[in-house]
Write an enzyme that holds these catalytic residues in place. Structure first.
Site, short mmCIF file in Angstrom:
data_model
loop_
_atom_site.label_atom_id
_atom_site.label_comp_id
_atom_site.label_asym_id
_atom_site.label_seq_id
_atom_site.Cartn_x
_atom_site.Cartn_y
_atom_site.Cartn_z
N HIS A 103 -21.66 -2.77 29.59
CA HIS A 103 -20.99 -2.09 30.72
C HIS A 103 -20.75 -0.63 30.40
O HIS A 103 -20.89 -0.17 29.27
CB HIS A 103 -19.66 -2.79 31.04
CG HIS A 103 -18.64 -2.70 29.95
ND1 HIS A 103 -18.71 -3.45 28.80
CD2 HIS A 103 -17.54 -1.92 29.80
CE1 HIS A 103 -17.69 -3.16 28.01
NE2 HIS A 103 -16.98 -2.22 28.59
N ASP A 105 -17.51 1.94 31.18
CA ASP A 105 -16.11 1.66 31.51
C ASP A 105 -15.74 2.05 32.94
O ASP A 105 -16.02 3.18 33.38
CB ASP A 105 -15.18 2.35 30.51
CG ASP A 105 -15.23 1.64 29.17
OD1 ASP A 105 -15.43 0.41 29.16
OD2 ASP A 105 -15.09 2.32 28.13
N HIS A 261 -22.21 0.01 26.72
CA HIS A 261 -21.77 -0.55 25.45
C HIS A 261 -21.24 -1.97 25.65
O HIS A 261 -20.95 -2.37 26.80
CB HIS A 261 -20.67 0.32 24.84
CG HIS A 261 -19.40 0.30 25.63
ND1 HIS A 261 -19.22 1.05 26.77
CD2 HIS A 261 -18.25 -0.43 25.49
CE1 HIS A 261 -18.04 0.83 27.28
NE2 HIS A 261 -17.42 -0.08 26.54
N ARG A 276 -7.16 2.27 22.69
CA ARG A 276 -8.18 2.84 23.58
C ARG A 276 -7.56 3.75 24.63
O ARG A 276 -6.56 3.39 25.24
CB ARG A 276 -8.93 1.69 24.26
CG ARG A 276 -10.25 2.10 24.86
CD ARG A 276 -10.86 0.94 25.62
NE ARG A 276 -10.54 1.10 27.02
CZ ARG A 276 -11.33 0.71 28.02
NH1 ARG A 276 -12.48 0.13 27.78
NH2 ARG A 276 -10.98 0.89 29.26
C1 SIN Z 1 -14.51 -1.80 25.45
O1 SIN Z 1 -15.43 -2.25 26.11
O2 SIN Z 1 -13.88 -0.82 25.82
C2 SIN Z 1 -14.11 -2.46 24.14
C3 SIN Z 1 -15.11 -2.21 23.09
C4 SIN Z 1 -14.75 -2.89 21.80
O3 SIN Z 1 -13.71 -3.53 21.72
O4 SIN Z 1 -15.53 -2.77 20.86
#
Ligand code: SIN
Length: 286
Positions: A103, A105, A261, A276
């Site tokens: 995806h 974000d 990612h 995050r």
């Molecule tokens: C995410 O998709 O923001 C999380 C990525 C992760 O936890 O590695």
């Protein structure tokens, strides 16, 4: 060797990912250093900063260097830190891993975040990698005929498959430690160009993803499914992919405008905790 004066920027073999040393992100940055950091980020959409000591306050402060904060829906922020969420998984947790499919974000937003910052606060001894794919390289490797076919097409994006009342997280069992919000608002849709031009680099990339892109505007469901399946498979071919192995005290920044990612598993029996934050983006333009 690179032409940066303040930072040591070492590209990985795929070059869309680079490691950066020579800066302490827990302290205010001089203007020349932030300018160089932004220049490095425009060249390498995934930047990895090893050896950083960041608590949520320092992460939130550094996020402001890259631009105004993004809006993070569907996950409660950390108490006291409006712009930081915890991506948390306990050792014995069995609910599906957060972010475990390809995806970009919050691509369902009208102005999805430009950057995501992810800091490894508690990193498992094995597994838990974050895997990235280069949307520029994926677009540039398509034939001119396919590039032309995609020009002008718009993807339909929605949070419903994840956060809607019938989405993945609505089916969660109680073992999830992350504070996720399910809402009928997730059923809203936004359309964005499938081929997106980056406002800083000027390069084009593919801007669709497995999780949030649910169709192609104006196409029948079977047509858009076939096209999107092709694009999803193409974008994540091994030559476009970089697997980031986490070590403690590392910050990774990625550009959601040109990178997809996912979070990998493989660390059962070990906790994983990341902080995050996101940086606001602009309306995607072709
Ligand atoms: C995410 O998709 O923001 C999380 C990525 C992760 O936890 O590695």
């Amino acid at each position: 060797m690179t032409d940066f004066r303040h930072l040591e920027v070492r590209p990985t073999p795929q070059t869309f990912v680079a490691r950066v040393r020579g800066v302490d992100l827990s302290r205010p940055l001089e203007a020349a250093v932030s300018a160089e950091l932004l220049a490095a980020w425009a060249r390498h959409p995934v930047l990895v900063f090893p050896g950083q000591r960041l608590d949520p306050a320092a992460l939130q402060a550094f996020c402001g260097v890259l631009g105004p904060f993004g809006h993070d829906p569907y996950v409660e922020p950390m108490p006291g830190f409006e712009h930081v969420i915890e991506v948390r998984r306990e050792a014995d947790e069995t609910a599906p891993i957060f972010g475990s499919l390809w995806h970009s974000d919050w691509s369902f937003q009208a102005t999805p975040p430009s950057a995501t910052l992810l800091y490894g606060a508690q990193v498992p001894p094995l597994g838990g990698d974050t895997v990235f794919a280069d949307g520029y390289a994926a677009y540039e490797s398509l034939s001119p005929v396919m590039q032309e076919l995609l020009a002008g097409l718009r993807g339909v994006h929605s949070a419903a498959p994840s956060y809607g009342p019938r989405g993945l997280f609505a089916r969660d069992d109680e073992s999830r430690s992350m504070r996720i919000i399910v809402s009928p608002e997730a059923e809203n849709t936004e359309t964005h160009p499938i081929v997106r031009r980056h406002p800083v680099s000027g390069r084009r990339s593919l801007f669709v993803n497995h999780v949030y892109t649910i169709g192609v505007e104006g196409m029948r469901a079977d047509e858009s499914r076939a096209l999107l399946e092709f694009l999803f498979k193409h974008m994540t071919r091994p030559e476009f992919v970089h697997r980031h192995r986490w070590h403690a005290d590392t910050l990774v920044i990625w550009d959601n405008r040109c990178v997809v990612h996912y979070a990998d598993g493989g660390y059962e029996g070990h906790p994983r905790l990341m902080y995050r934050s996101t940086v606001a983006g602009e309306r995607p333009a072709a």
